[in-house]
Design a protein around this motif. Structure first.
Motif, PDB file in Angstrom:
ATOM      1  N   MET A  68       0.924  -0.990  -0.005  1.00 56.38           N
ATOM      2  CA  MET A  68       0.077  -0.124  -0.087  1.00 56.38           C
ATOM      3  C   MET A  68       0.700   1.384   0.008  1.00 56.38           C
ATOM      4  O   MET A  68       2.002   1.509   0.615  1.00 56.38           O
ATOM      5  CB  MET A  68      -0.993   0.063   1.239  1.00 56.38           C
ATOM      6  N   GLY A  69       0.349   2.329  -0.658  1.00 55.72           N
ATOM      7  CA  GLY A  69       1.079   3.309  -0.654  1.00 55.72           C
ATOM      8  C   GLY A  69       0.451   4.358  -1.923  1.00 55.72           C
ATOM      9  O   GLY A  69      -0.457   4.146  -2.079  1.00 55.72           O
ATOM     10  N   THR A  70       1.320   5.342  -2.218  1.00 54.71           N
ATOM     11  CA  THR A  70       0.807   6.373  -3.273  1.00 54.71           C
ATOM     12  C   THR A  70       1.660   6.236  -4.590  1.00 54.71           C
ATOM     13  O   THR A  70       2.832   6.255  -4.375  1.00 54.71           O
ATOM     14  CB  THR A  70       1.145   7.780  -2.666  1.00 54.71           C
ATOM     15  N   SER A  82       5.698   4.316  -0.071  1.00 54.77           N
ATOM     16  CA  SER A  82       5.037   3.725   1.007  1.00 54.77           C
ATOM     17  C   SER A  82       5.858   4.398   2.364  1.00 54.77           C
ATOM     18  O   SER A  82       6.954   3.752   2.504  1.00 54.77           O
ATOM     19  CB  SER A  82       5.120   2.297   1.026  1.00 54.77           C
ATOM     20  N   LYS A 101      -2.502   8.972  -6.573  1.00 51.97           N
ATOM     21  CA  LYS A 101      -3.630   8.123  -5.865  1.00 51.97           C
ATOM     22  C   LYS A 101      -3.036   7.049  -4.688  1.00 51.97           C
ATOM     23  O   LYS A 101      -2.140   6.579  -5.042  1.00 51.97           O
ATOM     24  CB  LYS A 101      -4.634   7.664  -6.833  1.00 51.97           C
ATOM     25  N   ASP A 102      -3.713   6.916  -3.735  1.00 54.11           N
ATOM     26  CA  ASP A 102      -3.502   6.033  -2.758  1.00 54.11           C
ATOM     27  C   ASP A 102      -3.838   4.749  -3.157  1.00 54.11           C
ATOM     28  O   ASP A 102      -5.182   4.545  -3.847  1.00 54.11           O
ATOM     29  CB  ASP A 102      -4.158   6.208  -1.419  1.00 54.11           C
ATOM     30  N   SER A 124      -6.903   2.362  -3.220  1.00 56.56           N
ATOM     31  CA  SER A 124      -7.282   1.920  -1.835  1.00 56.56           C
ATOM     32  C   SER A 124      -8.455   2.705  -1.222  1.00 56.56           C
ATOM     33  O   SER A 124      -8.497   3.711  -1.192  1.00 56.56           O
ATOM     34  CB  SER A 124      -5.908   2.261  -0.965  1.00 56.56           C
ATOM     35  N   MET A 127      -7.046   4.669   2.894  1.00 50.74           N
ATOM     36  CA  MET A 127      -5.562   5.221   3.330  1.00 50.74           C
ATOM     37  C   MET A 127      -5.599   6.169   3.875  1.00 50.74           C
ATOM     38  O   MET A 127      -6.374   7.472   3.515  1.00 50.74           O
ATOM     39  CB  MET A 127      -4.753   4.953   2.076  1.00 50.74           C
TER      40      MET A 127
END
Length: 127
Positions: A68-70, A82, A101-102, A124, A127
């Motif tokens: 998960m991250g941008t 992340s 975007k996340d 996501s 987030m």
């Protein structure tokens, strides 16, 4: 005469049945032993559950994870940021569609190259 024969037959039937009726009522009731009445059968088991197709794919490939991250740019390359880390994404075309975007990136991580081999990217929800 026919009336008398019918009445005699009925009387004979009743007299033959009467002892049986009284015999059933006069028997003392005995406690019921459930173990003695039912045969020993194994308890029903819950049928096995099978993983979904997505779970099976991951079980077959334990190296596949969700990151998960941008999505941001680093020079000319799209990366997943992340925290303080940035991971190069091998699918630049997919990553470009999620600029800023996340996201959740599903794929495998090459730790030496700091590269994620992307299987899919999705926005996501939290987030």
């Amino acid at each position: 005469m026919k009336k008398h024969v019918g009445a005699l037959c009925t009387l004979a039937l009743l007299s033959g049945s009467l002892p049986n009726l009284f015999a059933q009522r006069s028997q003392p009731s005995q406690p019921v032993d459930p173990a003695a009445q039912s045969p020993a059968t194994p308890a029903p088991t819950t049928p096995p559950t099978f993983p979904s197709s997505e779970a099976r794919a991951r079980e077959g490939r334990p190296d596949v994870k969700v990151y998960m991250g941008t999505i941001v740019t680093n020079g000319d390359a799209w990366v997943l940021k992340s925290g303080n880390e940035q991971y190069l994404l091998d699918s630049q075309k997919k990553a470009k569609n999620y600029k800023g975007k996340d996201v959740e990136v599903t794929g495998t991580l090459d730790k030496e190259k700091h590269l994620i081999h992307v299987e899919k990217i999705k926005v996501s929800p939290s987030m």
